[in-house]
Design an enzyme around this catalytic site. Structure first.
Site, PDB file in Angstrom:
ATOM      1  N   HIS A 140       0.801  -1.231   0.000  1.00 40.31           N
ATOM      2  CA  HIS A 140       0.000   0.000   0.000  1.00 40.31           C
ATOM      3  C   HIS A 140       0.832   1.280   0.000  1.00 40.31           C
ATOM      4  O   HIS A 140       1.839   1.387   0.684  1.00 40.31           O
ATOM      5  CB  HIS A 140      -0.919   0.017   1.231  1.00 40.31           C
ATOM      6  CG  HIS A 140      -0.136  -0.034   2.514  1.00 40.31           C
ATOM      7  ND1 HIS A 140       0.375   1.075   3.131  1.00 40.31           N
ATOM      8  CD2 HIS A 140       0.248  -1.087   3.268  1.00 40.31           C
ATOM      9  CE1 HIS A 140       1.023   0.725   4.213  1.00 40.31           C
ATOM     10  NE2 HIS A 140       0.975  -0.600   4.321  1.00 40.31           N
ATOM     11  N   HIS A 149      12.026  -1.831 -13.124  1.00 42.65           N
ATOM     12  CA  HIS A 149      11.803  -3.277 -13.176  1.00 42.65           C
ATOM     13  C   HIS A 149      11.916  -3.828 -11.760  1.00 42.65           C
ATOM     14  O   HIS A 149      12.989  -3.769 -11.154  1.00 42.65           O
ATOM     15  CB  HIS A 149      12.845  -3.931 -14.093  1.00 42.65           C
ATOM     16  CG  HIS A 149      12.745  -5.427 -14.150  1.00 42.65           C
ATOM     17  ND1 HIS A 149      13.716  -6.205 -14.728  1.00 42.65           N
ATOM     18  CD2 HIS A 149      11.800  -6.286 -13.714  1.00 42.65           C
ATOM     19  CE1 HIS A 149      13.368  -7.480 -14.630  1.00 42.65           C
ATOM     20  NE2 HIS A 149      12.212  -7.554 -14.020  1.00 42.65           N
TER      21      HIS A 149
END
Ligand code: JB3
Length: 213
Positions: A140, A149
């Site tokens: 979150h 990446h």
């Protein structure tokens, strides 16, 4: 079904093809790669041409493209190919594997790939052309910059921030609230418990910036 053209026909491409085919989200018309690979087949899809053919495919009415060339650290080629196709008017969708668990309350930008078994929780922001690879967890409130990446199994606890073009190595763990700069490489298996700057290489447990490179 809308048509899509893939750019880069290696291992990463095979993963993206699998996700697109399993979700039946697009009709993949082919892959563009280097001249010597034209005629080969990746994941059942033919390499139909090279990057110079982009205009021709656009003229034939293909609207969607996806950069399926991956990156381990250097994102320049991905950026260049994206800009080239973008300038020709291609649209870059988000490709999300059907096994990924992704909150509806996130902000995610064009050309990003979310692979098998990845988890992305609420209030996450992900930039364009990012790769959230297999099994990565983004908790979150975290922010992932453009072209990043997150390699397989990377785990970001809540409210982590990753700058653009940064590579988070396989199975790296980043504790809550840590900030990592742009164009940085975090080595595989690192445990990041403090902020790491931009244009760095860092690795280890606890993760430290390399000083002699
Ligand atoms: O970490 C994971 C799970 N995957 C990595 C992925 C994210 O990045 C993977 O392990 C690789 O390290 C990398 O995958 P990628 O980019 O698919 O690497 P590779 O299998 O080497 O394939 C690169 C492909 O891009 C090859 O087919 C090259 O010929 C092609 N290529 C190189 N230059 C290009 C160009 N294709 C186009 N269209 N244009 C180019 O300029």
């Amino acid at each position: 079904m809308e048509k899509i053209l893939l750019i880069g026909g290696g291992g990463h491409c095979e993963s993206v093809i699998d996700s697109i085919l399993e979700s039946s989200s697009f009709d993949i018309i082919g892959i563009l790669d280097t001249p010597e690979k034209v005629g080969e087949t990746i994941g059942g899809i033919p390499i139909v041409g090279v990057d110079e053919d982009l205009q021709g495919w656009r003229d034939k009415g293909v609207q969607n493209a996806f950069i399926t060339l991956g990156s381990i650290g250097n994102t320049q080629l991905r950026q260049k190919l994206f800009q080239k196709a973008k300038d020709l008017g291609f649209f870059f969708p988000v490709v999300k594997d059907k096994t990924a668990i992704v909150s509806n309350k996130i902000n995610i930008n064009e050309g990003t790939f979310i692979g098998k078994g990845a988890i992305v929780n609420a209030s996450v922001k992900i930039g364009k052309l990012a790769i959230i690879n297999s099994g990565a967890i983004v908790e979150h409130g975290s922010t992932i910059g453009d072209y990043c990446h997150l390699a397989p199994g990377a785990t970001l606890s809540g409210n982590v921030s990753i700058g653009k073009s940064t590579h988070i190595g396989t199975n790296t763990t980043i504790i809550q609230g840590v900030k990592i700069g742009e164009d940085t490489i975090i080595g595989a298996g690192s445990v990041v418990i403090r902020n790491i700057g931009s244009f760095k290489k860092a690795y280890g447990n606890p993760c430290k910036e390399a000083t002699n490179e």
